[in-house]
Design an enzyme around this catalytic site. Structure first.
Site, mmCIF file in Angstrom:
data_model
loop_
_atom_site.group_PDB
_atom_site.id
_atom_site.type_symbol
_atom_site.label_atom_id
_atom_site.label_comp_id
_atom_site.label_asym_id
_atom_site.label_seq_id
_atom_site.Cartn_x
_atom_site.Cartn_y
_atom_site.Cartn_z
ATOM 1 N N ALA A 29 0.885 -1.104 0.103
ATOM 2 C CA ALA A 29 -0.017 -0.088 -0.142
ATOM 3 C C ALA A 29 0.976 1.214 0.136
ATOM 4 C CB ALA A 29 -1.015 0.156 1.253
ATOM 5 N N GLU A 30 2.003 1.129 0.165
ATOM 6 C CA GLU A 30 3.029 2.299 0.170
ATOM 7 C C GLU A 30 3.895 2.366 -1.161
ATOM 8 O OE1 GLU A 30 4.718 3.527 3.903
ATOM 9 O OE2 GLU A 30 3.665 1.825 4.813
ATOM 10 N N MET A 31 5.173 1.860 -1.206
ATOM 11 C CA MET A 31 6.020 1.886 -2.131
ATOM 12 C C MET A 31 5.544 0.676 -3.172
ATOM 13 S SD MET A 31 9.327 3.643 -0.165
ATOM 14 C CE MET A 31 10.074 3.987 -1.680
#
Length: 320
Positions: free
Chosen positions: A133-135
């Site tokens: 959900a981030e990088m």
């Protein structure tokens, strides 16, 4: 003694007493150690080569799957080390579950992340890279990408040794070393602590007095004015924001549900919105909510304004 002389003597004595009181209220402490908040000190024992490499990695979006997200995307150094969003935006425009804590002065924290799941900056640095959900990259692909760039290969060898192969451990160590440099000394409050009597206004000093006497200082103390303990949110009244497991996600203890790492108040005027869910848009709103749910205090507008005025004095020199 003549009555006029007596009156003059009394007036002079009263004036001297008032002056002494005013000096006592505005003078800085005789020693910074006399206060529950201590000045931020410049970083020590920094490996300059490693920090310079870490700075490049911190700003490099190629560590993400999309090639658009870097560490600085959510911890923007021009925005107080945060992103000024309620919760951060990650890969494919996914909205994250929690507010992005500031990276500034993060080396002073007892642990990293709101729930403290990373024990230090190096452990934290690897998390977002592989978080879908981030990088949304993988550690293997991130390392392979760096190894495909000759300039990075040379710099890693320069910093870690000529026979070094790029590995995740070196990547996270370099990023952590750079983040150790992101302290913000020389706030006006620090100047006052260190002896500059006119660094704060009377309202700011009154705000600090209220901050201490109300009990805020029990959790927001030390060099970072927070960051050194975990506390339950909603002691006197329940917090009515977004539900979150908090520290319980790490410890597995139900008693730790809705406990979070106390955030630093350094540079707090820059790191809005506030709380783990970004629900408080302004400092005045945050002070009002925390006063009620943590301390059982209902601050008047004047009291709230003075506490906010004090909090603004905690903004230090920003990274350049």
């Amino acid at each position: 003694m003549h009555l006029r002389s007596i009156a003059a003597t009394i007036a002079l004595a009263a004036g001297a007493a008032l002056a002494a009181t005013a000096i006592a209220q505005t003078s800085p402490p005789s020693s910074p150690l006399d206060e529950p908040i201590t000045p931020i000190l410049p970083p020590k024992q920094i490996d300059l080569g490693k920090a310079e490499l870490g700075k490049k990695l911190f700003f490099d979006p190629r560590l993400s799957k999309s090639g658009f997200i870097s560490c600085n995307s959510c911890h923007n150094l021009s925005m107080g080390g945060s992103d000024n969003l309620p919760t951060s935006i990650g890969d494919r425009w996914q909205r994250g579950p929690i507010n992005s804590p500031t990276v500034l002065n993060s080396s002073l924290n007892v642990a990293q992340f709101w729930d403290g799941r990373a024990q230090d900056l190096q452990e934290q640095a690897g998390g977002p890279i592989a978080n879908p959900a981030e990088m949304a990259f993988s550690h293997t692909l991130a390392v392979d990408m760096l190894a495909s760039i000759p300039a990075y290969v040379r710099e890693f060898r320069q910093v870690f040794g000529v026979n070094t192969r790029i590995e995740l451990e070196q990547v996270t160590a370099a990023i952590a070393e750079f983040e150790k440099t992101l302290v913000t000394p020389n706030s006006r409050f620090d100047q006052w602590l260190l002896g500059k009597a006119d660094a704060l206004t009377p309202d700011e000093l009154e705000g600090y007095k209220l901050f201490k006497e109300s009990g805020c200082i029990a959790c927001h103390n030390g060099e970072a004015v927070g960051g050194n303990s975990f506390q339950k949110m909603g002691i006197v009244e329940p917090y009515k924001g977004e539900p979150a497991e908090g520290r319980a996600a790490v410890t597995g203890k139900d008693a730790d549900r809705f406990s979070f790492k106390v955030p630093t108040l350094r540079n707090v005027e820059l790191t809005y919105p506030y709380f783990h869910d970004g629900a408080a848009q302004t400092l005045a709103e945050a002070v009002d909510i925390m006063g009620r749910i943590q301390l059982g205090r209902h601050y008047s507008k004047e009291e709230n304004d003075k506490i906010v005025a004090f909090l603004r004095t905690l903004t230090g020199d920003q990274p350049t």
